[in-house]
Scaffold this motif. Structure first.
Motif, PDB file in Angstrom:
ATOM      1  N   ASP A  57       0.860  -1.175   0.000  1.00  0.00           N
ATOM      2  CA  ASP A  57       0.000   0.000   0.000  1.00  0.00           C
ATOM      3  C   ASP A  57       0.898   1.226   0.000  1.00  0.00           C
ATOM      4  OD1 ASP A  57      -1.786   2.047   0.380  1.00  0.00           O
ATOM      5  OD2 ASP A  57      -2.743   1.199   2.171  1.00  0.00           O
ATOM      6  N   LEU A  58       0.963   1.931  -1.127  1.00  0.00           N
ATOM      7  CA  LEU A  58       1.850   3.085  -1.237  1.00  0.00           C
ATOM      8  C   LEU A  58       1.505   4.184  -0.245  1.00  0.00           C
ATOM      9  CD1 LEU A  58       2.149   3.370  -5.123  1.00  0.00           C
ATOM     10  CD2 LEU A  58       3.985   2.759  -3.536  1.00  0.00           C
ATOM     11  N   GLU A  59       0.249   4.232   0.185  1.00  0.00           N
ATOM     12  CA  GLU A  59      -0.151   5.268   1.132  1.00  0.00           C
ATOM     13  C   GLU A  59       0.407   5.000   2.525  1.00  0.00           C
ATOM     14  OE1 GLU A  59      -4.169   7.847   2.163  1.00  0.00           O
ATOM     15  OE2 GLU A  59      -4.359   5.869   1.255  1.00  0.00           O
ATOM     16  N   ASN A  60       0.694   3.756   2.830  1.00  0.00           N
ATOM     17  CA  ASN A  60       1.249   3.378   4.128  1.00  0.00           C
ATOM     18  C   ASN A  60       2.771   3.398   4.044  1.00  0.00           C
ATOM     19  OD1 ASN A  60       1.858   2.342   6.632  1.00  0.00           O
ATOM     20  ND2 ASN A  60       0.850   0.368   6.320  1.00  0.00           N
ATOM     21  N   THR A  61       3.346   4.598   4.053  1.00  0.00           N
ATOM     22  CA  THR A  61       4.786   4.731   3.828  1.00  0.00           C
ATOM     23  C   THR A  61       5.615   4.039   4.913  1.00  0.00           C
ATOM     24  OG1 THR A  61       4.690   6.907   4.894  1.00  0.00           O
ATOM     25  CG2 THR A  61       4.618   6.865   2.491  1.00  0.00           C
ATOM     26  N   ASP A  62       5.075   3.920   6.127  1.00  0.00           N
ATOM     27  CA  ASP A  62       5.826   3.276   7.207  1.00  0.00           C
ATOM     28  C   ASP A  62       6.078   1.800   6.928  1.00  0.00           C
ATOM     29  OD1 ASP A  62       5.937   5.640   8.628  1.00  0.00           O
ATOM     30  OD2 ASP A  62       4.215   5.176   9.900  1.00  0.00           O
ATOM     31  N   SER A  63       5.259   1.192   6.070  1.00  0.00           N
ATOM     32  CA  SER A  63       5.404  -0.242   5.779  1.00  0.00           C
ATOM     33  C   SER A  63       6.372  -0.517   4.638  1.00  0.00           C
ATOM     34  CB  SER A  63       4.041  -0.842   5.422  1.00  0.00           C
ATOM     35  OG  SER A  63       3.601  -0.363   4.145  1.00  0.00           O
ATOM     36  N   LEU A  64       6.780   0.528   3.899  1.00  0.00           N
ATOM     37  CA  LEU A  64       7.471   0.299   2.636  1.00  0.00           C
ATOM     38  C   LEU A  64       8.923  -0.139   2.792  1.00  0.00           C
ATOM     39  CD1 LEU A  64       5.987   3.188   0.465  1.00  0.00           C
ATOM     40  CD2 LEU A  64       5.292   0.785   0.598  1.00  0.00           C
ATOM     41  N   LYS A  65       9.555   0.156   3.909  1.00  0.00           N
ATOM     42  CA  LYS A  65      10.923  -0.334   4.128  1.00  0.00           C
ATOM     43  C   LYS A  65      10.934  -1.849   4.224  1.00  0.00           C
ATOM     44  CE  LYS A  65      15.061   0.200   6.976  1.00  0.00           C
ATOM     45  NZ  LYS A  65      15.687   0.927   8.119  1.00  0.00           N
ATOM     46  N   ASP A  66      10.013  -2.408   5.007  1.00  0.00           N
ATOM     47  CA  ASP A  66       9.943  -3.862   5.148  1.00  0.00           C
ATOM     48  C   ASP A  66       9.555  -4.529   3.830  1.00  0.00           C
ATOM     49  OD1 ASP A  66      10.656  -3.750   7.813  1.00  0.00           O
ATOM     50  OD2 ASP A  66       8.589  -3.818   8.551  1.00  0.00           O
ATOM     51  N   VAL A  67       8.626  -3.902   3.092  1.00  0.00           N
ATOM     52  CA  VAL A  67       8.216  -4.449   1.796  1.00  0.00           C
ATOM     53  C   VAL A  67       9.398  -4.449   0.827  1.00  0.00           C
ATOM     54  CG1 VAL A  67       6.727  -4.112  -0.213  1.00  0.00           C
ATOM     55  CG2 VAL A  67       5.800  -3.787   2.076  1.00  0.00           C
ATOM     56  N   THR A  68      10.173  -3.391   0.824  1.00  0.00           N
ATOM     57  CA  THR A  68      11.335  -3.311  -0.060  1.00  0.00           C
ATOM     58  C   THR A  68      12.356  -4.380   0.277  1.00  0.00           C
ATOM     59  OG1 THR A  68      11.014  -0.928  -0.316  1.00  0.00           O
ATOM     60  CG2 THR A  68      13.160  -1.808  -0.941  1.00  0.00           C
ATOM     61  N   ASN A  69      12.621  -4.570   1.552  1.00  0.00           N
ATOM     62  CA  ASN A  69      13.557  -5.617   1.968  1.00  0.00           C
ATOM     63  C   ASN A  69      13.072  -6.995   1.529  1.00  0.00           C
ATOM     64  OD1 ASN A  69      15.286  -3.775   3.162  1.00  0.00           O
ATOM     65  ND2 ASN A  69      14.353  -3.970   5.188  1.00  0.00           N
ATOM     66  N   GLU A  70      11.763  -7.209   1.634  1.00  0.00           N
ATOM     67  CA  GLU A  70      11.186  -8.481   1.207  1.00  0.00           C
ATOM     68  C   GLU A  70      11.342  -8.652  -0.303  1.00  0.00           C
ATOM     69  OE1 GLU A  70       6.912 -10.903   1.559  1.00  0.00           O
ATOM     70  OE2 GLU A  70       7.215  -8.999   2.603  1.00  0.00           O
ATOM     71  N   ALA A  71      11.144  -7.577  -1.060  1.00  0.00           N
ATOM     72  CA  ALA A  71      11.283  -7.646  -2.516  1.00  0.00           C
ATOM     73  C   ALA A  71      12.712  -8.004  -2.908  1.00  0.00           C
ATOM     74  CB  ALA A  71      10.880  -6.313  -3.142  1.00  0.00           C
ATOM     75  N   ILE A  72      13.682  -7.392  -2.254  1.00  0.00           N
ATOM     76  CA  ILE A  72      15.090  -7.660  -2.571  1.00  0.00           C
ATOM     77  C   ILE A  72      15.446  -9.108  -2.274  1.00  0.00           C
ATOM     78  CG2 ILE A  72      17.472  -7.099  -1.949  1.00  0.00           C
ATOM     79  CD1 ILE A  72      16.453  -4.204  -1.428  1.00  0.00           C
ATOM     80  N   LYS A  73      14.895  -9.664  -1.203  1.00  0.00           N
ATOM     81  CA  LYS A  73      15.217 -11.042  -0.809  1.00  0.00           C
ATOM     82  C   LYS A  73      14.723 -12.077  -1.818  1.00  0.00           C
ATOM     83  CE  LYS A  73      15.312 -10.228   4.194  1.00  0.00           C
ATOM     84  NZ  LYS A  73      14.601 -10.461   5.488  1.00  0.00           N
ATOM     85  N   ILE A  74      13.686 -11.756  -2.574  1.00  0.00           N
ATOM     86  CA  ILE A  74      13.104 -12.734  -3.501  1.00  0.00           C
ATOM     87  C   ILE A  74      14.135 -13.203  -4.516  1.00  0.00           C
ATOM     88  CG2 ILE A  74      11.386 -13.064  -5.326  1.00  0.00           C
ATOM     89  CD1 ILE A  74       9.553 -11.138  -3.745  1.00  0.00           C
ATOM     90  N   PHE A  75      14.850 -12.263  -5.143  1.00  0.00           N
ATOM     91  CA  PHE A  75      15.860 -12.606  -6.151  1.00  0.00           C
ATOM     92  C   PHE A  75      17.253 -12.109  -5.777  1.00  0.00           C
ATOM     93  CE2 PHE A  75      11.953 -12.373  -8.850  1.00  0.00           C
ATOM     94  CZ  PHE A  75      11.952 -13.677  -9.333  1.00  0.00           C
TER      95      PHE A  75
END
Length: 263
Positions: free
Chosen positions: A62-80
């Protein structure tokens, strides 16, 4: 630049331009991370990716929930273990007069379209810089270059993206490419989901949007801009020439845009 096996993270991937990009990039052999708020719609997109769907990973955000985006980004990087290209396609539009639009609606437009994109980029950049490679693609709008009726806060959010990413490009050097894409009228559901003055959805498609460029053609032009490393690209019909008219004949442009049908 080849896109086969490139790791591409797409926000706004569940519909419109983002969805069209998923299908074309999948056919080109890219490995995808697809994101939006709608988990069910993301899995629909994944299932429609016919070339090795195992290389299409669903990651809701959810782009509006900026506080969550650090964890989401870390999760995205871990995938590949890396992100080669991020395509910021997520966002919401507006269909309301400036003086009638509640400030909370204008703030939401800025939060989703600008702050969400900026936050995601800032969390992702250290990984790209450590690998000395990466490409950031921002889906802005022609109204990121000029304003029109019923788009005040939306246009402001897109103008802000240009200011931020033009500045960022000058800071991070040539290793990380930045491409700003400015579509005009593209036939998607963006106007159906556009916010009105009180924050409710418009729930109807504008005539101009209905007669716009197919999302698939827009996606093809975006991919071409990525492959050629364009810094900025304008996509659409005759409306894209408004950028030149605004630059060279601003007085005439002002008269035309006041009378122009933009819905």
């Amino acid at each position: 630049m080849e896109l086969k096996n490139k790791i591409v993270w797409i926000t706004g991937a569940s519909s419109g331009i983002g969805e069209a990009l998923c299908y074309q990039l999948n056919k080109m052999g890219a490995r995808l991370i697809i994101s939006s708020r709608n988990r069910e719609a993301l899995y629909h997109v994944k299932n429609n990716c016919k070339i090795n769907p195992l290389d299409v990973h669903v990651l809701p955000l959810d782009l509006e929930n900026t506080d969550s985006l650090k964890d989401v980004t870390n999760e995205a990087i871990k995938i590949f273990n890396k992100i080669d290209i991020v395509i910021h396609s997520g966002g919401i539009s507006q269909r309301s007069l400036a003086l009638e639009t509640e400030l909370s609606v204008a703030q939401r437009l800025m939060n989703v379209n600008f702050w969400g994109t900026v936050a995601l980029t800032q969390h992702l950049l250290p990984s790209m810089l450590s690998k000395k490679t990466g490409h950031i693609v921002i889906i802005s709008s022609l109204v990121g270059k000029f304003g029109t009726k019923f788009r005040s806060a939306y246009s402001a959010s897109k103008h802000a993206l240009h200011g931020y990413f033009d500045s960022l490009r000058s800071e991070i050097g040539p290793a990380i490419k930045i491409t700003i894409v400015c579509p005009g009228f593209i036939k998607t559901n963006v106007t159906i989901n556009a916010l009105t003055a009180d924050g409710s959805k418009q729930n109807s498609m504008d005539e101009a949007q209905a007669n716009g460029m197919p999302a698939e053609e827009c996606a093809s032009q975006i991919i071409k801009a990525i492959l050629t490393g364009k810094e900025e690209v304008y996509i659409g019909g005759k409306e894209k020439y408004g950028v030149l008219l605004k630059r060279f004949l601003p007085g005439l442009f002002s008269k035309i845009v006041k009378k122009a049908k933009v819905t």
